[in-house]
Design an enzyme around this catalytic site. Structure first.
Site, mmCIF file in Angstrom:
data_model
loop_
_atom_site.group_PDB
_atom_site.id
_atom_site.type_symbol
_atom_site.label_atom_id
_atom_site.label_comp_id
_atom_site.label_asym_id
_atom_site.label_seq_id
_atom_site.Cartn_x
_atom_site.Cartn_y
_atom_site.Cartn_z
ATOM 1 N N LYS A 185 24.314 81.321 -32.116
ATOM 2 C CA LYS A 185 22.855 81.143 -32.097
ATOM 3 C C LYS A 185 22.243 81.896 -33.272
ATOM 4 O O LYS A 185 22.681 83.002 -33.603
ATOM 5 C CB LYS A 185 22.295 81.673 -30.765
ATOM 6 C CG LYS A 185 20.803 81.435 -30.573
ATOM 7 C CD LYS A 185 20.318 81.957 -29.220
ATOM 8 C CE LYS A 185 18.855 81.608 -28.975
ATOM 9 N NZ LYS A 185 18.364 82.081 -27.657
ATOM 10 N N SER A 230 15.718 78.664 -24.809
ATOM 11 C CA SER A 230 15.652 78.647 -26.253
ATOM 12 C C SER A 230 17.004 78.386 -26.943
ATOM 13 O O SER A 230 17.015 78.004 -28.110
ATOM 14 C CB SER A 230 15.102 79.983 -26.761
ATOM 15 O OG SER A 230 16.008 81.035 -26.511
ATOM 16 N N SER A 289 17.009 81.488 -21.072
ATOM 17 C CA SER A 289 17.347 80.759 -22.304
ATOM 18 C C SER A 289 18.831 80.440 -22.507
ATOM 19 O O SER A 289 19.178 79.739 -23.452
ATOM 20 C CB SER A 289 16.856 81.539 -23.526
ATOM 21 O OG SER A 289 15.478 81.380 -23.672
#
Lengths: 490, 95
Positions: free
Chosen positions: A78, A158, A182
């Site tokens: 990420k 997210s 998330s």
């Protein structure tokens, strides 16, 4: 060779160790799949040179009979994690071309255990969002579509790029971060496993900060065992994060197959929400039955302050974010938009560098922390947070883990929810409680809804008891036999 | 508690965010909607409750006070929008 991308992380690691294929081969297969899937917009930065270099180093180790628990396995990171020498922008324009000269502790641990880096994954800007529609670099498109429709679906957020990439076989597994849901929500939306460990289990050093008392790193993977394997690598005490916990890392993998005989599973009645689709309710009952069949005792519990979790979160998280994001001033790193003087340079840099949702949260956070309002908002929210944690403590007198749905609905279409912030925030209604109380939670894919989209079940455990989450998650996985994949259209 | 355009201007100033005049009213409405939703926290009786400060009760880890890092000026400056001769270059802030 393209079949190599279909393997689970555990299968790949054992195939590599047994020299059935090389790290260069499985890395190349993933890089090719990534190239063909650019329309999903899952990767922000692809790092093929680094990937091949790491793969060759792994192959050399494996040839000598050496290597770590992830040796040669290609994964995605990420974009919130700093990787030395690789552009890291947290899904934001304000970081410009920021290239960290240091490595996050979590990624350092993954490389030390032999993982190979494929690239940096798209995300909602500064991890603020539940649909990946807040990335400054464009939406991530889920590989999943509703049956009979080619409308673009959100992957959740997210960690939306992480979820889309694993679901589309563009990496064996990915790192995510979870501040209000998330990791678990995008995992549920894309038919994957997502694990948020106990607060402090993973070091936050080198992870771009959103809300420091809530942020935790964790894995998004294809199976429960993969999540256990990867979390084992990511976890552990770190001198560089004063909130990381000085505790031994248990053997998470062996926990996945532990017997559940005699275990007590709590069903929190407050998670039965008005207007929740019947399919979610049915799946929850099905999950309860699966655990009963596995030898668990099912008990009803009450978490009376559940409904206050989201409003408390939307004070605590923006408050901490407004403070953390004060560092983006355009002076020391990132983008700078020149103004007439120092203040107007700050104001223009931040107004143009941050996206709409980030600006909204900075405003809320600044307001609730401003003189005269601190006690009424922030302190009150932290007290409500203590009540929520207390609810869990009381529940643990009656049960060992909780079973809940992960999300109140399946994934939605791009643009369907994005104009109403509060409606968007409700995505996290079942996940945010674990962040506020610092507890571990895992989402396991359990079924498809009537439109053919995945739904997940969540297991919340006691602090530092990820093992029970993995044990219950493993049992749910074996009972659900969820093996649906997105049909390739990209 | 509700905010008006004047409050929004003040908050934006504190947050160092440039907000154009015509956005002040719409932003005030957005913030009020959110604050109205958050206000339900007032229903909770928090008498005698200590605000939560950490999720897992633990002793803070102490380390010895030693220099373990440093001498990386060029690395620190590498990402600066503007730098010169080993310094950050920033807009003039003293008259």
């Amino acid at each position: 060779m393209s079949d190599l991308t279909k393997l689970s992380l555990s299968e790949a690691v054992s195939g590599l160790r047994n020299k059935e294929f090389s790290s260069r081969e499985i890395t190349q297969a993933h890089l090719e799949a990534m190239e063909q899937a650019r329309g999903l917009n899952a990767y922000l930065t692809e790092t093929p040179d680094k990937a091949y270099e790491m793969a060759d180093a792994s192959d050399a180790k494996i040839a000598k009979g050496e290597g770590g628990i992830l040796e040669g396995a290609p994964i995605g990171i990420k974009d919130l994690f700093c990787v030395d020498g690789v552009k890291t922008c947290a899904g934001s324009k304000i970081l410009g071309e920021f290239t960290p000269p240091y490595e996050s502790t979590v990624t350092a641990k993954l490389w030390k255990d032999g993982a190979v880096m494929l690239g940096k994954l798209n995300m909602d800007e500064f991890a603020m969002g539940s649909s990946n529609e807040n990335s400054a670099y464009g939406n991530v498109i889920s590989p999943w579509q509703r049956a009979g429709s080619n409308a673009a679906i959100v992957p959740g957020g997210s960690s939306g790029g992480s979820a889309a990439a694993v679901a589309a076989d563009l990496c064996l597994a990915a790192t995510g971060t979870d501040t209000g849901g998330s990791i678990r929500q995008p995992a549920a939306f894309t038919g994957l496993v997502g694990m948020k460990p106990t607060y402090g289990r993973c070091s936050r050093y080198g992870i771009v900060a959103f809300a420091s008392s809530l942020d935790q790193a964790g894995p998004i993977t294809k199976t429960v065992e993969d999540a256990a394997l990867m979390l084992g690598s990511m976890s552990g005490f770190d001198e560089k994060d004063s909130t990381s916990l000085s505790r031994d890392v248990p053997d998470f993998v062996s926990a996945c197959t532990k017997s559940l005989k005699g275990m007590r599973i709590g069903i929190p009645k407050e998670y039965r929400m008005d207007g929740m689709p019947e399919e979610i309710e049915k799946l929850w009952q099905q999950g309860t039955q699966w655990l009963r069949d596995a030898g668990c005792e099912i008990v009803d519990v009450s978490l009376p302050h559940t409904k206050y979790a989201l409003p408390a979160y939307y004070i605590v998280a923006p408050a901490e974010a407004s403070s953390n994001l004060a560092r983006y001033d355009g002076m020391r790193y990132g983008a700078r938009i020149d103004g007439d003087d120092l203040n107007s340079t700050y104001e223009r840099t931040r107004a143009q560098g941050f996206g709409e949702e980030v600006r909204r949260r900075i405003m809320i956070g600044t307001y609730v922390l401003s003189a005269g309002f601190y006690d009424a908002y922030y302190i009150r929210a932290q007290k409500v947070r203590a009540k929520i944690a207390e609810d869990f403590k009381k529940a643990w007198e009656k049960c060992d883990a909780l079973l809940t749905p992960t999300t109140p609905s399946a994934a939605f279409g791009i643009g369907e929810v994005s104009d109403d912030p509060v409606q968007m925030y409700l995505n996290d209604v079942f996940t945010v409680t674990a962040n506020l109380a610092g507890l571990p939670g895992i989402s396991v894919p359990a079924a498809l809804d009537s439109q053919g989209l995945p739904l997940g079940l969540q297991v919340i455990g006691k602090a530092l008891d990820e093992e029970t989450c993995f044990a219950v998650g493993g049992a749910l996985e074996r009972a659900a036999r969820f093996n649906a994949k997105a049909t390739r259209w990209w | 508690m509700s905010v008006d355009a004047e409050n929004v201007k003040k908050i934006a100033r504190l947050a160092r965010l440039d907000v154009p005049e015509e956005r002040l009213e719409p932003l005030a409405k957005e913030l009020n909607d959110l604050l109205g939703w958050i206000e339900q926290l007032n229903e909770v009786d928090v008498g005698g409750v200590e605000p939560m400060t950490s999720a897992v009760e633990t002793q803070i880890h102490l380390r010895s006070d030693e220099v373990t890092d440093g001498n990386i000026r060029d690395k620190v400056l590498a990402n600066a929008p503007k730098s010169e001769e080993g310094f950050f270059v920033v807009p003039k802030s003293v008259e």
